[in-house]
Design a protein around this motif. Structure first.
Motif, PDB file in Angstrom:
ATOM      1  N   GLY A   1       0.807  -1.218   0.000  1.00  0.00           N
ATOM      2  CA  GLY A   1       0.000   0.000   0.000  1.00  0.00           C
ATOM      3  C   GLY A   1       0.837   1.264   0.000  1.00  0.00           C
ATOM      4  O   GLY A   1       0.480   2.257  -0.628  1.00  0.00           O
ATOM      5  N   LYS A   2       1.947   1.249   0.702  1.00  0.00           N
ATOM      6  CA  LYS A   2       2.814   2.430   0.780  1.00  0.00           C
ATOM      7  C   LYS A   2       3.724   2.558  -0.435  1.00  0.00           C
ATOM      8  O   LYS A   2       4.065   3.666  -0.842  1.00  0.00           O
ATOM      9  CB  LYS A   2       3.661   2.380   2.049  1.00  0.00           C
ATOM     10  CG  LYS A   2       2.858   2.534   3.309  1.00  0.00           C
ATOM     11  CD  LYS A   2       3.711   2.250   4.527  1.00  0.00           C
ATOM     12  CE  LYS A   2       2.853   2.280   5.780  1.00  0.00           C
ATOM     13  NZ  LYS A   2       3.565   1.735   6.940  1.00  0.00           N
TER      14      LYS A   2
ATOM     15  N   ARG B   1       1.090   7.371  -3.316  1.00  0.00           N
ATOM     16  CA  ARG B   1       0.965   6.689  -2.025  1.00  0.00           C
ATOM     17  C   ARG B   1       2.249   6.816  -1.212  1.00  0.00           C
ATOM     18  O   ARG B   1       2.212   7.028  -0.013  1.00  0.00           O
ATOM     19  CB  ARG B   1       0.595   5.227  -2.215  1.00  0.00           C
ATOM     20  CG  ARG B   1      -0.857   5.054  -2.588  1.00  0.00           C
ATOM     21  CD  ARG B   1      -1.224   3.613  -2.566  1.00  0.00           C
ATOM     22  NE  ARG B   1      -2.626   3.441  -2.904  1.00  0.00           N
ATOM     23  CZ  ARG B   1      -3.217   2.282  -2.943  1.00  0.00           C
ATOM     24  NH1 ARG B   1      -2.558   1.188  -2.666  1.00  0.00           N
ATOM     25  NH2 ARG B   1      -4.485   2.192  -3.265  1.00  0.00           N
TER      26      ARG B   1
ATOM     27  N   HIS C   1      -1.707   7.240   6.867  1.00  0.00           N
ATOM     28  CA  HIS C   1      -1.339   6.445   5.686  1.00  0.00           C
ATOM     29  C   HIS C   1      -0.750   5.104   6.125  1.00  0.00           C
ATOM     30  O   HIS C   1       0.186   4.603   5.511  1.00  0.00           O
ATOM     31  CB  HIS C   1      -0.366   7.208   4.784  1.00  0.00           C
ATOM     32  CG  HIS C   1      -0.963   8.429   4.178  1.00  0.00           C
ATOM     33  ND1 HIS C   1      -1.642   8.402   2.990  1.00  0.00           N
ATOM     34  CD2 HIS C   1      -1.013   9.706   4.608  1.00  0.00           C
ATOM     35  CE1 HIS C   1      -2.072   9.611   2.701  1.00  0.00           C
ATOM     36  NE2 HIS C   1      -1.712  10.420   3.680  1.00  0.00           N
TER      37      HIS C   1
ATOM     38  N   PHE D   1      -3.182   3.792   2.015  1.00  0.00           N
ATOM     39  CA  PHE D   1      -4.363   4.301   1.319  1.00  0.00           C
ATOM     40  C   PHE D   1      -5.384   4.954   2.229  1.00  0.00           C
ATOM     41  O   PHE D   1      -6.272   5.631   1.770  1.00  0.00           O
ATOM     42  CB  PHE D   1      -5.047   3.188   0.518  1.00  0.00           C
ATOM     43  CG  PHE D   1      -5.251   1.913   1.281  1.00  0.00           C
ATOM     44  CD1 PHE D   1      -6.306   1.755   2.148  1.00  0.00           C
ATOM     45  CD2 PHE D   1      -4.356   0.867   1.116  1.00  0.00           C
ATOM     46  CE1 PHE D   1      -6.475   0.586   2.858  1.00  0.00           C
ATOM     47  CE2 PHE D   1      -4.528  -0.317   1.817  1.00  0.00           C
ATOM     48  CZ  PHE D   1      -5.583  -0.458   2.687  1.00  0.00           C
ATOM     49  N   SER D   2      -5.276   4.781   3.514  1.00  0.00           N
ATOM     50  CA  SER D   2      -6.267   5.336   4.428  1.00  0.00           C
ATOM     51  C   SER D   2      -6.126   6.841   4.540  1.00  0.00           C
ATOM     52  O   SER D   2      -5.041   7.367   4.742  1.00  0.00           O
ATOM     53  CB  SER D   2      -6.120   4.715   5.815  1.00  0.00           C
ATOM     54  OG  SER D   2      -7.023   5.323   6.707  1.00  0.00           O
ATOM     55  N   GLN D   3      -7.232   7.529   4.417  1.00  0.00           N
ATOM     56  CA  GLN D   3      -7.259   8.982   4.556  1.00  0.00           C
ATOM     57  C   GLN D   3      -7.896   9.404   5.876  1.00  0.00           C
ATOM     58  O   GLN D   3      -8.142  10.576   6.095  1.00  0.00           O
ATOM     59  CB  GLN D   3      -8.036   9.605   3.382  1.00  0.00           C
ATOM     60  CG  GLN D   3      -7.371   9.386   2.043  1.00  0.00           C
ATOM     61  CD  GLN D   3      -5.982   9.996   1.990  1.00  0.00           C
ATOM     62  OE1 GLN D   3      -5.770  11.123   2.415  1.00  0.00           O
ATOM     63  NE2 GLN D   3      -5.027   9.237   1.478  1.00  0.00           N
TER      64      GLN D   3
END
Length: 177
Positions: A21-22, A28, A105, A109-111
């Motif tokens: 994800g990162k 990202r 993050h 992906f988390s906002q």
């Protein structure tokens, strides 16, 4: 053996999702880098620039699934998981005390803004890693039935994905309530 298999699978998936994800694309990674800059303890940030710390953290996260996949290095992978999650919990708690609440993050992906729920998640994962270390050092290697192993791994993957999307799930339940 089941606890060891479950923690290996769960933590391996959590760290794999986090790493991918990162590292998945410049946007990202830039979000992760900015979050690292904000979340690093002040004493560490004054000595280590985020541009240097972020790739090191990412490399450690990438190492966890590899270590957990190789039987000879499982305990090292669990120990690294425990240390990383404890450090993440402490850094998150310190950032919250400073009034920082921008997105972490955590999985790239988390906002969602930083909350005490992030600390709790990290502590739970650290405790699970510690439980895996204890299970790995205290139990004799016994064969695990293939069907049982498949169920344990499948459940661990489901729980790992739930940890990864916990922010989104929290938002859904918050808006529904």
């Amino acid at each position: 053996m089941y606890l060891l298999l479950g923690t290996r699978s769960l933590l391996g998936c959590v760290f794999l999702v986090s790493f991918v994800g990162k590292a998945w694309g410049r946007t990202r990674y830039d979000g992760y880098l900015a979050a690292t800059r904000r979340l690093m303890p002040r004493w560490a940030a004054s000595r280590i620039p985020a541009r240097a710390a972020a790739p090191g953290i990412l490399a450690a996260e990438a190492a966890v699934p590899v270590l957990l996949a190789v039987p000879a290095s499982v305990l090292a992978g669990l120990a690294l998981s425990c240390v990383l999650m404890a450090v993440f919990a402490a850094a998150t708690a310190a950032a919250l005390r400073r009034g920082e609440n921008a997105p972490c993050h955590c999985f790239g992906f988390s906002q969602r803004e930083l909350t005490s729920g992030h600390v709790t998640r990290n502590v739970v994962l650290a405790v699970l890693a510690l439980a895996g270390v204890i299970a790995g050092t205290s139990s004799a290697a016994r064969p695990v039935a293939a069907v049982d192993a498949a169920v344990v791994v499948a459940l661990a993957v489901v729980f790992a994905l739930l940890f990864a999307i916990a922010d989104d799930l929290a938002d859904v339940f918050r808006s529904a309530g």
